[in-house]
Design a protein around this motif. Structure first.
Motif, PDB file in Angstrom:
ATOM      1  N   VAL A 281       0.928  -4.856   3.377  1.00 27.23           N
ATOM      2  CA  VAL A 281       1.304  -5.820   2.224  1.00 27.23           C
ATOM      3  C   VAL A 281       0.491  -6.851   2.289  1.00 27.23           C
ATOM      4  O   VAL A 281       0.253  -7.697   3.188  1.00 27.23           O
ATOM      5  N   TYR A 282      -0.071  -7.379   1.018  1.00 27.77           N
ATOM      6  CA  TYR A 282      -1.136  -8.383   1.001  1.00 27.77           C
ATOM      7  C   TYR A 282      -0.576  -9.530   1.135  1.00 27.77           C
ATOM      8  O   TYR A 282       0.332 -10.010   0.378  1.00 27.77           O
ATOM      9  N   PRO A 283      -0.940 -10.536   1.878  1.00 27.90           N
ATOM     10  CA  PRO A 283      -0.327 -11.780   2.099  1.00 27.90           C
ATOM     11  C   PRO A 283      -0.572 -12.810   0.866  1.00 27.90           C
ATOM     12  O   PRO A 283      -1.659 -12.770   0.221  1.00 27.90           O
ATOM     13  N   LEU A 284       0.215 -13.658   0.850  1.00 20.91           N
ATOM     14  CA  LEU A 284      -0.030 -14.737   0.086  1.00 20.91           C
ATOM     15  C   LEU A 284      -0.055 -16.169   0.758  1.00 20.91           C
ATOM     16  O   LEU A 284      -1.005 -16.916   0.816  1.00 20.91           O
ATOM     17  N   SER A 285       1.019 -16.382   1.684  1.00 20.08           N
ATOM     18  CA  SER A 285       1.157 -17.382   2.709  1.00 20.08           C
ATOM     19  C   SER A 285       1.849 -16.750   3.987  1.00 20.08           C
ATOM     20  O   SER A 285       2.941 -16.800   3.961  1.00 20.08           O
TER      21      SER A 285
ATOM     22  N   ASP B 110       0.854  -1.182  -0.078  1.00 20.91           N
ATOM     23  CA  ASP B 110       0.068   0.129  -0.084  1.00 20.91           C
ATOM     24  C   ASP B 110       0.879   1.133   0.174  1.00 20.91           C
ATOM     25  O   ASP B 110       1.761   1.471   0.867  1.00 20.91           O
ATOM     26  N   VAL B 111       0.601   2.080  -0.837  1.00 21.50           N
ATOM     27  CA  VAL B 111       1.103   3.644  -0.808  1.00 21.50           C
ATOM     28  C   VAL B 111      -0.232   4.580  -0.643  1.00 21.50           C
ATOM     29  O   VAL B 111      -1.279   4.447  -1.563  1.00 21.50           O
ATOM     30  N   ALA B 112      -0.252   5.432   0.287  1.00 20.56           N
ATOM     31  CA  ALA B 112      -1.387   6.324   0.447  1.00 20.56           C
ATOM     32  C   ALA B 112      -1.960   7.042  -0.588  1.00 20.56           C
ATOM     33  O   ALA B 112      -0.804   7.512  -1.386  1.00 20.56           O
ATOM     34  N   ASP B 113      -3.176   7.032  -0.945  1.00 17.54           N
ATOM     35  CA  ASP B 113      -3.538   7.838  -2.045  1.00 17.54           C
ATOM     36  C   ASP B 113      -3.329   7.254  -3.494  1.00 17.54           C
ATOM     37  O   ASP B 113      -3.591   7.862  -4.510  1.00 17.54           O
ATOM     38  N   VAL B 114      -3.075   5.914  -3.611  1.00 16.79           N
ATOM     39  CA  VAL B 114      -2.519   5.346  -4.714  1.00 16.79           C
ATOM     40  C   VAL B 114      -3.256   4.024  -4.785  1.00 16.79           C
ATOM     41  O   VAL B 114      -3.214   3.459  -3.785  1.00 16.79           O
ATOM     42  N   ARG B 115      -3.914   3.681  -5.966  1.00 21.73           N
ATOM     43  CA  ARG B 115      -4.545   2.276  -6.024  1.00 21.73           C
ATOM     44  C   ARG B 115      -3.467   1.132  -5.840  1.00 21.73           C
ATOM     45  O   ARG B 115      -2.372   0.977  -6.488  1.00 21.73           O
ATOM     46  N   THR B 116      -4.143   0.245  -5.059  1.00 23.14           N
ATOM     47  CA  THR B 116      -3.241  -1.122  -5.060  1.00 23.14           C
ATOM     48  C   THR B 116      -4.030  -2.090  -5.857  1.00 23.14           C
ATOM     49  O   THR B 116      -5.248  -2.310  -5.459  1.00 23.14           O
ATOM     50  N   THR B 117      -3.561  -2.463  -6.765  1.00 25.69           N
ATOM     51  CA  THR B 117      -4.335  -3.250  -8.011  1.00 25.69           C
ATOM     52  C   THR B 117      -4.022  -4.523  -7.703  1.00 25.69           C
ATOM     53  O   THR B 117      -5.270  -5.598  -8.254  1.00 25.69           O
ATOM     54  N   PHE B 118      -3.203  -5.120  -6.998  1.00 24.58           N
ATOM     55  CA  PHE B 118      -2.914  -6.604  -6.863  1.00 24.58           C
ATOM     56  C   PHE B 118      -2.615  -7.125  -8.195  1.00 24.58           C
ATOM     57  O   PHE B 118      -2.354  -8.383  -8.255  1.00 24.58           O
ATOM     58  N   ALA B 119      -2.504  -6.628  -9.248  1.00 23.75           N
ATOM     59  CA  ALA B 119      -2.559  -7.009 -10.493  1.00 23.75           C
ATOM     60  C   ALA B 119      -3.307  -8.280 -10.860  1.00 23.75           C
ATOM     61  O   ALA B 119      -3.201  -9.164 -11.311  1.00 23.75           O
TER      62      ALA B 119
ATOM     63  N   LYS C  78      -7.710  -9.342 -11.514  1.00 27.73           N
ATOM     64  CA  LYS C  78      -9.286  -8.886 -11.654  1.00 27.73           C
ATOM     65  C   LYS C  78     -10.061  -9.715 -10.931  1.00 27.73           C
ATOM     66  O   LYS C  78     -11.190  -9.234 -11.027  1.00 27.73           O
ATOM     67  N   ALA C  79      -9.630 -10.392  -9.926  1.00 25.60           N
ATOM     68  CA  ALA C  79     -10.671 -10.999  -8.864  1.00 25.60           C
ATOM     69  C   ALA C  79     -11.120 -10.065  -8.096  1.00 25.60           C
ATOM     70  O   ALA C  79     -12.109 -10.308  -7.592  1.00 25.60           O
ATOM     71  N   VAL C  80     -10.822  -8.815  -7.709  1.00 25.18           N
ATOM     72  CA  VAL C  80     -10.949  -7.944  -6.714  1.00 25.18           C
ATOM     73  C   VAL C  80     -10.637  -6.337  -7.451  1.00 25.18           C
ATOM     74  O   VAL C  80      -9.826  -6.396  -8.131  1.00 25.18           O
ATOM     75  N   PRO C  81     -11.741  -5.403  -7.197  1.00 25.64           N
ATOM     76  CA  PRO C  81     -11.409  -4.071  -7.557  1.00 25.64           C
ATOM     77  C   PRO C  81     -10.266  -3.688  -6.875  1.00 25.64           C
ATOM     78  O   PRO C  81      -9.784  -4.022  -5.920  1.00 25.64           O
ATOM     79  N   PRO C  82      -9.524  -2.629  -7.479  1.00 26.25           N
ATOM     80  CA  PRO C  82      -8.400  -2.013  -6.768  1.00 26.25           C
ATOM     81  C   PRO C  82      -8.755  -1.561  -5.491  1.00 26.25           C
ATOM     82  O   PRO C  82      -9.781  -0.884  -5.267  1.00 26.25           O
ATOM     83  N   LYS C  83      -7.863  -1.747  -4.665  1.00 24.26           N
ATOM     84  CA  LYS C  83      -8.080  -0.807  -3.139  1.00 24.26           C
ATOM     85  C   LYS C  83      -7.267   0.381  -3.134  1.00 24.26           C
ATOM     86  O   LYS C  83      -6.208   0.714  -3.706  1.00 24.26           O
ATOM     87  N   HIS C  84      -8.180   1.582  -2.755  1.00 18.99           N
ATOM     88  CA  HIS C  84      -7.663   2.788  -2.705  1.00 18.99           C
ATOM     89  C   HIS C  84      -7.000   2.980  -1.322  1.00 18.99           C
ATOM     90  O   HIS C  84      -7.491   2.970  -0.245  1.00 18.99           O
ATOM     91  N   ALA C  85      -5.691   2.854  -1.183  1.00 19.72           N
ATOM     92  CA  ALA C  85      -5.010   2.740   0.145  1.00 19.72           C
ATOM     93  C   ALA C  85      -5.108   4.457   0.628  1.00 19.72           C
ATOM     94  O   ALA C  85      -4.952   5.210   0.026  1.00 19.72           O
ATOM     95  N   THR C  86      -5.604   4.397   2.130  1.00 19.34           N
ATOM     96  CA  THR C  86      -5.702   5.404   2.828  1.00 19.34           C
ATOM     97  C   THR C  86      -4.371   5.953   3.432  1.00 19.34           C
ATOM     98  O   THR C  86      -4.201   6.729   3.993  1.00 19.34           O
ATOM     99  N   ARG C  87      -3.432   4.888   3.832  1.00 17.98           N
ATOM    100  CA  ARG C  87      -2.293   5.124   4.475  1.00 17.98           C
ATOM    101  C   ARG C  87      -1.243   4.091   3.927  1.00 17.98           C
ATOM    102  O   ARG C  87      -1.218   3.042   3.178  1.00 17.98           O
ATOM    103  N   ASP C  88      -0.053   4.523   4.183  1.00 14.05           N
ATOM    104  CA  ASP C  88       1.072   3.792   3.520  1.00 14.05           C
ATOM    105  C   ASP C  88       1.380   2.577   4.176  1.00 14.05           C
ATOM    106  O   ASP C  88       1.096   2.309   5.659  1.00 14.05           O
ATOM    107  N   ALA C  89       1.909   1.453   3.792  1.00 20.16           N
ATOM    108  CA  ALA C  89       2.222   0.323   4.497  1.00 20.16           C
ATOM    109  C   ALA C  89       3.642   1.058   5.172  1.00 20.16           C
ATOM    110  O   ALA C  89       4.097   1.864   5.038  1.00 20.16           O
ATOM    111  N   GLU C  90       3.699   0.044   6.441  1.00 19.33           N
ATOM    112  CA  GLU C  90       4.789   0.591   7.334  1.00 19.33           C
ATOM    113  C   GLU C  90       6.254   0.637   6.794  1.00 19.33           C
ATOM    114  O   GLU C  90       7.008   1.423   6.844  1.00 19.33           O
ATOM    115  N   CYS C  91       6.532  -0.460   5.777  1.00 21.00           N
ATOM    116  CA  CYS C  91       7.736  -0.326   5.088  1.00 21.00           C
ATOM    117  C   CYS C  91       7.812   1.150   4.015  1.00 21.00           C
ATOM    118  O   CYS C  91       8.880   1.807   4.138  1.00 21.00           O
ATOM    119  N   VAL C  92       6.796   1.473   3.408  1.00 21.40           N
ATOM    120  CA  VAL C  92       6.689   2.722   2.745  1.00 21.40           C
ATOM    121  C   VAL C  92       7.010   4.105   3.564  1.00 21.40           C
ATOM    122  O   VAL C  92       7.595   4.936   3.463  1.00 21.40           O
TER     123      VAL C  92
END
Length: 433
Positions: free
Chosen positions: A196-200, A85-94, A96-110
């Motif tokens: 950060v969106y999880p996988l495992s 996530d980057v604040a105010d930027v879409r997270t698309t996850f690349a 089509k299974a879900v719509p893009p997420k409009h992040a309201t805050r930065d991930a901690e690493c960002v």
């Protein structure tokens, strides 16, 4: 501006800013010009964030001009994998299974990168949900690797000196090997996965790409300022060469030639090499998939119910396979994971690190499919995810051919020790005869 900043190191960029040779705004303008020239062939970026990048660069230029210095990352552009996530930027996850997420805050690493003065330079393409292959800067007819291929290609192509990615079964180190750059997967949980969106969740690691271990060290210090400093080493460097990975049947001739050249250079420099064995690659790959697939199926289960067709076929097949993994297989794989962690810690008592081929071949035409039986790409990669050990792919170039990766892995929580070891190895290999 006459200076081409495309492939300057983080240290060289920082020195140029402070000497007045160029500014963060100059560097970001050049980077976007380079991106515009290369991007149609690379397919590395989902969102270049151009307007915001120039706003950040203008601010960093003015801060440095006024004497406000946030440290070595101040004004350095860093690309971000688009599951972060980057604040105010879409997270698309690349996907089509879900719509893009409009992040309201930065991930901690960002947020940590911003606090260090870094410029957040766009969201990069990825493979988890197969938005389209990112191509290799060394040969656009080949893949940059998955899943963090966009982040790898952005660094290898000279667009940015640093980028963030994730690594669950080699998704930083394999693209780094294919693209001829440094790919660093730190120890498990060394870097926060908040935002950060999880996988495992048992295997996911946040990590980074750079063009040298020195640059990776600078970035890691900003992302994890509390990490223990590297310990002084006594005597020659002691490396374990993983025999059942180094000599695996899947290692191609060009990769073997590059590895053997590196091994001879290390031996001539006085590095002590000892052959060791790790658990069989096929057994480790099977255990990793028996953990990864059901955990991924849980993460994505509701989306599979509501929009299974939104996933690319390879991802959908993986998730469906994960739903069929028996609980006993999952528990047995977790038990192996704990046992292998203990065994690796024991083996590392007499070693500084172990080395192996990152992947047994150079960049293929397309991304290898991750089969439920494992595959040759991950023969060396899975162990560090299963044990949580820090692991780095270093680039080797075999007489002008496609790059090869040398993987260096150290004991868990020895992240800065590993970075220091890799800087030593890079110095040795850069002076090979």
């Amino acid at each position: 501006m006459d200076i081409d900043t495309a492939f300057l190191s983080v240290g060289e960029l920082a020195a140029g800013y402070r000497s007045g040779a160029f500014t963060p705004l100059d560097v970001c303008r050049q980077a976007h010009e380079r991106l515009a020239r290369l991007e149609p062939d690379l397919n590395a970026f989902i969102e270049p964030m151009a307007e915001d990048v120039f706003d950040q660069a203008t601010r960093a230029t003015e801060e440095l001009r006024q004497g406000l210095d946030r440290g070595p990352l101040h004004g350095i552009p860093v690309a971000i994998k688009d599951i972060i996530d980057v604040a105010d930027v879409r997270t698309t996850f690349a996907t089509k299974a879900v719509p893009p997420k409009h992040a309201t805050r930065d991930a901690e690493c960002v947020a940590r990168l911003r606090a260090a003065g870094a410029i957040i330079f766009g969201k990069t393409n990825l493979l988890e949900f197969a938005a389209g292959q990112t191509n290799n800067p060394h040969d656009p007819n080949r893949t940059a690797g998955g899943s963090s291929g966009g982040s790898a290609a952005a660094v290898a192509a000279g667009i940015v000196p640093l980028s963030l990615g994730t690594d669950t079964g080699g998704s930083i180190r394999a693209p780094a090997a294919y693209c001829g750059i440094v790919g660093f997967k730190p120890s498990f949980a060394a870097l926060s996965l908040e935002g950060v969106y999880p996988l495992s969740p048992s295997l996911d690691h946040l990590g980074l790409f750079a063009r040298s271990s020195a640059d990776a060290t600078i970035a890691f210090a900003a992302l994890h300022p509390d990490a223990a400093s590297a310990r002084p080493r006594q005597g020659p460097l002691r490396l374990g060469m993983v025999g059942n990975q180094w000599n695996h049947r899947a290692v191609r001739a060009d990769v073997r030639a590059a590895l053997d050249t590196a091994r001879l250079s290390l031996e001539r420099a006085g590095v002590a090499l000892t052959e060791i064995q790790l658990p069989g690659p096929a057994e480790m790959a099977a255990a990793l998939l028996d953990i990864l697939m059901p955990e991924a199926a849980v993460v994505h289960g509701s989306k599979m119910v509501t929009n299974a067709d939104g996933f690319a076929k390879g991802t959908r097949d993986l998730l469906e396979a994960g739903m069929r993994v028996q609980a006993t297989r999952y528990i047995e794989a977790m038990e192996k994971q704990h046992r292998w962690f203990s065994e690796f810690e024991t083996a590392m008592a007499d070693l500084d690190a172990v080395i192996a081929p990152t992947v047994p071949f150079t960049a293929p035409d397309t991304d290898p499919a991750l089969s439920t039986d494992g595959d040759d790409e991950i023969i060396s990669l899975t162990h560090a995810n299963l044990t949580g050990a820090p692991s780095i792919s270093l680039p080797l170039f075999n007489y002008g051919a496609m790059p090869v990766g040398l993987m260096v892995t150290a004991a868990r929580k020895g992240d800065n020790d590993l970075l220091s070891i890799c800087e030593t190895i890079e110095r040795v290999l850069s002076h090979r005869s």
